[in-house]
Design a protein around this motif. Structure first.
Motif, PDB file in Angstrom:
ATOM      1  N   SER A 268      51.611  92.649  77.391  1.00 55.08           N
ATOM      2  CA  SER A 268      51.574  91.231  77.417  1.00 55.08           C
ATOM      3  C   SER A 268      52.969  90.476  77.496  1.00 55.08           C
ATOM      4  O   SER A 268      52.878  89.446  77.997  1.00 55.08           O
ATOM      5  N   GLU A 269      54.017  91.348  77.050  1.00 51.55           N
ATOM      6  CA  GLU A 269      55.263  90.793  77.406  1.00 51.55           C
ATOM      7  C   GLU A 269      55.531  90.869  78.843  1.00 51.55           C
ATOM      8  O   GLU A 269      56.232  89.991  79.411  1.00 51.55           O
ATOM      9  N   ARG A 270      55.057  91.839  79.701  1.00 50.99           N
ATOM     10  CA  ARG A 270      55.452  91.765  81.053  1.00 50.99           C
ATOM     11  C   ARG A 270      54.524  90.492  81.666  1.00 50.99           C
ATOM     12  O   ARG A 270      54.865  89.728  82.477  1.00 50.99           O
ATOM     13  N   ALA A 271      53.191  90.047  81.076  1.00 49.65           N
ATOM     14  CA  ALA A 271      52.533  89.009  81.664  1.00 49.65           C
ATOM     15  C   ALA A 271      53.163  87.771  81.317  1.00 49.65           C
ATOM     16  O   ALA A 271      52.887  86.910  82.056  1.00 49.65           O
ATOM     17  N   ALA A 272      54.106  87.678  80.286  1.00 44.14           N
ATOM     18  CA  ALA A 272      54.708  86.393  80.063  1.00 44.14           C
ATOM     19  C   ALA A 272      55.756  86.085  80.962  1.00 44.14           C
ATOM     20  O   ALA A 272      56.407  84.985  81.087  1.00 44.14           O
ATOM     21  N   VAL A 273      56.274  87.150  81.925  1.00 43.36           N
ATOM     22  CA  VAL A 273      57.297  86.890  82.802  1.00 43.36           C
ATOM     23  C   VAL A 273      56.693  86.470  83.964  1.00 43.36           C
ATOM     24  O   VAL A 273      55.678  87.116  84.368  1.00 43.36           O
ATOM     25  N   GLU A 274      57.209  85.412  84.716  1.00 43.89           N
ATOM     26  CA  GLU A 274      56.673  84.707  85.865  1.00 43.89           C
ATOM     27  C   GLU A 274      57.171  85.590  87.075  1.00 43.89           C
ATOM     28  O   GLU A 274      58.492  85.468  87.531  1.00 43.89           O
TER      29      GLU A 274
END
Length: 357
Positions: A268-274
């Motif tokens: 989820s933290e990866r997905a939050a990075v554009e």
């Protein structure tokens, strides 16, 4: 007719069924290319090897010196060759792409490292994969290039040899030793960044230090202000969390991509990075994935990741379990499927093959 005959001979030299007498005739042909091509063949009868080793054209002997498929004991016989150029070719050794090359016998390395021409000695340690137990013996060599090469066997060096290299009088050897300890040494990381910055010939080493060296707070804050360094610092495991968060919203896409692939992040933290990974992007395997290349459970998680870079990195790992191979064989990213095909040549299970398009 001559051109046609030449083409036939050039094709014949690579014919695996060509008998020894034919290869010997090709070896003695007036077309110089044929002799060198024979010397590069993967399989050579012993009588042909004997003829290659005494061939009057040193370029033929040099071609055999660089033949990665040849028996290393046979290649090692060229240490007695009369031509320093052949010794140099033996020092360069085979430059095989993704193919491990068997090492020469120890006596050959000893002879080459004792060669009267410094170029032969130095090319050996720069270009060849010299076994670690040979490198260990170079830690106190009078030639600083060879002392620097000893750092390639850092984990096998005695503590006192490491200390001597870390304080070596030669700056290049001292840097090579510092690179080995900088992941745990803030002071040496700071010194290396200062030493290597602005030196084009040291750019790759600087990038390695920026990516893996242990950063103190002052250096980390200074480096995140530098446009040319941020993409490398973004992958550094010692970067403080608040600076990681700052780089996660950096205006530069390369910086955000590096942050998105940090090992401590959750999905989820990866997905939050554009970030984006395009099909044509050439990305090296993530080091922290490769370090766990035999961990099947870990590789399964990487194969299920929404992050393309993690899946690409998992695709090259030898410990990838069969179910993960099946999953990645149907991956939407072409590079994942390509890497899988290159590093796992066995076909995926039938259930996967039947559903693939």
């Amino acid at each position: 007719m001559g051109d046609r005959r030449t083409k036939l001979l050039h094709g014949l030299v690579w014919n695996k069924a060509a008998p020894a007498d034919v290869l010997l005739r090709l070896l003695g042909h007036e077309d110089e290319w044929l002799g060198r091509a024979v010397a590069r063949r993967a399989v050579l009868p012993q009588e042909v090897i004997e003829a290659v080793l005494v061939h009057p054209d040193r370029r033929v002997r040099a071609a055999f010196a660089e033949n990665g498929a040849a028996d290393p004991d046979q290649r090692a016989r060229l240490v007695d060759d009369p031509s320093p150029g052949v010794h140099l070719a033996l020092a360069w050794g085979p430059q095989a792409y993704r193919q491990p090359v068997p090492p020469l016998p120890d006596r050959a390395y000893e002879r080459l490292l004792d060669h009267p021409r410094s170029l032969v000695r130095e090319e050996l340690v720069v270009w060849s994969v010299v076994p670690a137990h040979i490198l260990v013996g170079l830690a106190d060599h009078e030639d600083p290039v060879l002392r620097k090469a000893a750092c390639g066997a850092w984990d096998r060096l005695a503590d006192d040899a490491r200390e001597r290299l870390l304080h070596d009088e030669d700056r290049s050897a001292r840097r090579a030793a510092a690179v080995r300890v900088c992941p745990e040494d803030e002071e040496r990381t700071t010194w290396l960044v200062r030493e290597l910055s602005g030196q084009p010939e040291d750019l790759w080493t600087l990038h390695e230090v920026l990516t893996s060296g242990r950063l103190d707070r002052e250096l980390a804050e200074a480096l995140v202000e530098e446009d040319e360094y941020r993409a490398h610092i973004a992958a550094n495991p010692s970067l403080p969390p608040d600076l990681v968060a700052r780089l996660a919203v950096d205006p530069e896409p390369r910086v955000r991509l590096q942050v998105s692939a940090r090992p401590e992040l959750t999905e989820s933290e990866r997905a939050a990075v554009e970030y984006t990974v395009d099909t044509e992007d050439r990305l090296p395997a993530l080091g922290w994935v490769w370090e766990r290349r035999a961990d099947a459970a870990f590789l399964r998680r990487c194969a299920r990741s929404a992050h393309t870079w993690l899946r690409r990195s998992a695709a090259i790992c030898p410990g990838l379990p069969a179910d993960a191979v099946e999953r990645l064989a149907q991956d939407e990213d072409f590079a994942v499927r390509l890497l899988l095909a290159e590093f796992h040549p066995e076909p995926p299970p039938p259930s996967c093959s039947s559903t693939s398009t």
